[in-house]
Design a protein around this motif. Sequence first.
Motif, mmCIF file in Angstrom:
data_model
loop_
_atom_site.group_PDB
_atom_site.id
_atom_site.type_symbol
_atom_site.label_atom_id
_atom_site.label_comp_id
_atom_site.label_asym_id
_atom_site.label_seq_id
_atom_site.Cartn_x
_atom_site.Cartn_y
_atom_site.Cartn_z
ATOM 1 N N UNK A 163 0.803 -1.238 0.000
ATOM 2 C CA UNK A 163 0.000 0.000 0.000
ATOM 3 C C UNK A 163 0.829 1.278 0.000
ATOM 4 N N UNK A 164 2.094 1.193 0.385
ATOM 5 C CA UNK A 164 2.933 2.389 0.448
ATOM 6 C C UNK A 164 3.805 2.585 -0.781
ATOM 7 N N UNK A 165 3.614 1.745 -1.798
ATOM 8 C CA UNK A 165 4.358 1.911 -3.035
ATOM 9 C C UNK A 165 3.561 2.776 -4.005
ATOM 10 N N UNK A 278 3.109 -11.827 0.936
ATOM 11 C CA UNK A 278 2.700 -10.589 0.300
ATOM 12 C C UNK A 278 2.115 -9.631 1.324
ATOM 13 N N UNK A 279 2.333 -8.339 1.162
ATOM 14 C CA UNK A 279 1.802 -7.359 2.130
ATOM 15 C C UNK A 279 0.289 -7.319 2.120
ATOM 16 N N UNK A 280 -0.281 -7.087 3.287
ATOM 17 C CA UNK A 280 -1.724 -6.988 3.402
ATOM 18 C C UNK A 280 -2.180 -5.629 2.872
ATOM 19 N N UNK A 281 -3.338 -5.599 2.209
ATOM 20 C CA UNK A 281 -3.824 -4.302 1.696
ATOM 21 C C UNK A 281 -4.169 -3.360 2.833
ATOM 22 N N UNK A 282 -4.089 -2.072 2.538
ATOM 23 C CA UNK A 282 -4.380 -1.069 3.545
ATOM 24 C C UNK A 282 -5.852 -1.117 3.931
#
Length: 283
Positions: A163-165, A278-282
């Motif tokens: 989310x921070x990309x 994988x990163x969790x969505x915001x």
Amino acid sequence: GTAAFIVFAGFYLTAVQESSRLESASTGVYELVFYVAVLGSIVMTGTTLPPSAMRNLLYLAIEKPCYLGEVITICRADDVEHNPKEAITGLVENFTMGHVVIRQFGMKQTWVKHSDFERLAVLNWTRRNTRDIYLRLCAKASSEPESIKQFTLFLKQWIKKHPDMSPRAYKKACVVRADPGLLVEIVCYPRVGTDRNAIRQQLILAAMSAATRLGIELVPQNIVMEPTTPAACAVVARRKMGTSVAAAKEDAQNTSAASGPSNGSANPTPPVSLDDLLPKPAS
């Protein structure tokens, strides 16, 4: 022209000293001389400077492509993706009547004439609103090609889903070299206002975990080469012989432990996929 400028400069300093002694606010002969000296200095300076210097000084004063203390790169206008061998990068240290002074990171001063500076493109690094994340991970050349492919696909998905990309910025995760090891290059940009160092740490740890699960051994770039000289091969052989006995004992213990009685009550560990990294969505 130069001699006249020196005469006017001396005349100007004399007028300044004399004008400082005036106690009256009325316009006297010394004040008139002072203003004439100032005007003459400006005119003489303008006539002695070459037109290119005047143009570049006006450009620097009005357009403000860089300030003192900023980090810039100057290169040819047709080479904004500059070749490091044909570009100058460093701190803007001074603006003189004839040069722009740049202090390179090797601590060398570079004096660029105004006639040369006005023909170059200025890349201002200080005014970036965000900084890139640039990583180079090297795997052994003996790694499985399919594992390397899955590794690069995972990195692309990780960058895309974080989310921070920045979704519109340039992204890259691919193999760029195969000798002496498989070099995976990663380039991405975080959003403005986010913690770049924290995101970079998350990416590094996720990449290491993914490489471990895919059976990829990441190694430093300077030691990935296998020994090729006879002396180096002899050293490796001696090290292997010295550890062969301990390795044989350890293999025997592992084999006996694996072939022991089993009651079937142990629950197998569920398989873990790369999607779990994988990163969790915001929210």
